[in-house]
Design a protein around this motif. Structure first.
Motif: not given
Length: 208
Positions: A144-149, A125-140, A84-89
């Motif tokens: 994961t994207l935030a961890m990449f240098s 799950v959804g997306f908007d006019r700027k490309g932002y994503r609606l996911g399942y709510g867990s934030g995985y 929980k609250n960890k990036p995906l592998r």
């Protein structure tokens, strides 16, 4: 003041119900169109390590398109929830790979080698006019994207019925660089998604 968490939960449930209600013939037609656009618009994925996903609750299935790229030399990897609250592998996947049931009862590769993807095909799950994503709510995926240098290119995939005007992104949300639906390929810009022809997209140096 609107509670955006409540709004997101309601929209998430509404869109998933609508997606599950799509007739199978329509789903196959839309999915085939997305796969063709993915192959035509992103030919350089043939030489990349691709992070994709196992389809869940009526999502577009990226595996046929990904296997097309694999046949030309790509390496494929599926996400694994490590906590929980960890990036995906990401673990390498191929059709005969050993599998186990992971979080949310989604299959994941069993002890195959870990892969750091060059590019991510991301479910929405959804997306908007700027490309932002609606996911399942867990934030995985956001974690994961935030961890990449150096953040890899992101290609969000969904059906047009999942399009929203605004998902009301929060400070931690990360927009997709590209969105593909059965209607076309869209590139994220400062103001809104811009539709681009598959041939023009293929000419861009989008994946390094």
């Amino acid at each position: 003041m609107m509670d955006w968490q409540v709004w997101r939960k309601r929209e998430r449930e509404r869109i998933i119900a609508a997606r599950l209600a799509v007739p199978s013939a329509h789903c196959r037609q839309w999915s085939a169109a997305i796969s063709v656009l993915l192959q035509q618009g992103f030919p350089r994925l043939q030489q990349k390590k691709i992070g994709l996903y196992w389809p869940f609750r009526g999502e577009y299935d990226p595996r046929p398109a990904a296997l097309y790229f694999r046949a030309a030399g790509a390496i494929l990897a599926l996400p694994e929830v490590t906590g929980k609250n960890k990036p995906l592998r990401f673990r390498e996947w191929w059709p005969a790979a050993p599998m186990r049931i992971g979080a949310y009862d989604i299959p994941v590769p069993h002890e195959t080698r870990c892969i750091q993807p060059d590019v991510l095909i991301v479910p929405m799950v959804g997306f908007d006019r700027k490309g932002y994503r609606l996911g399942y709510g867990s934030g995985y995926f956001d974690r994961t994207l935030a961890m990449f240098s150096e953040r890899p290119p992101t290609i969000g995939v969904a059906f047009e019925l999942q399009r929203l005007e605004n998902v009301h992104p929060q400070s931690h949300d990360i927009a997709m660089q590209y969105v593909i639906t059965e209607a076309g390929i869209f590139q994220a810009g400062r103001k809104q998604l811009k539709r681009i022809p598959a041939g023009q997209c293929a000419k861009y140096n989008i994946t390094g």
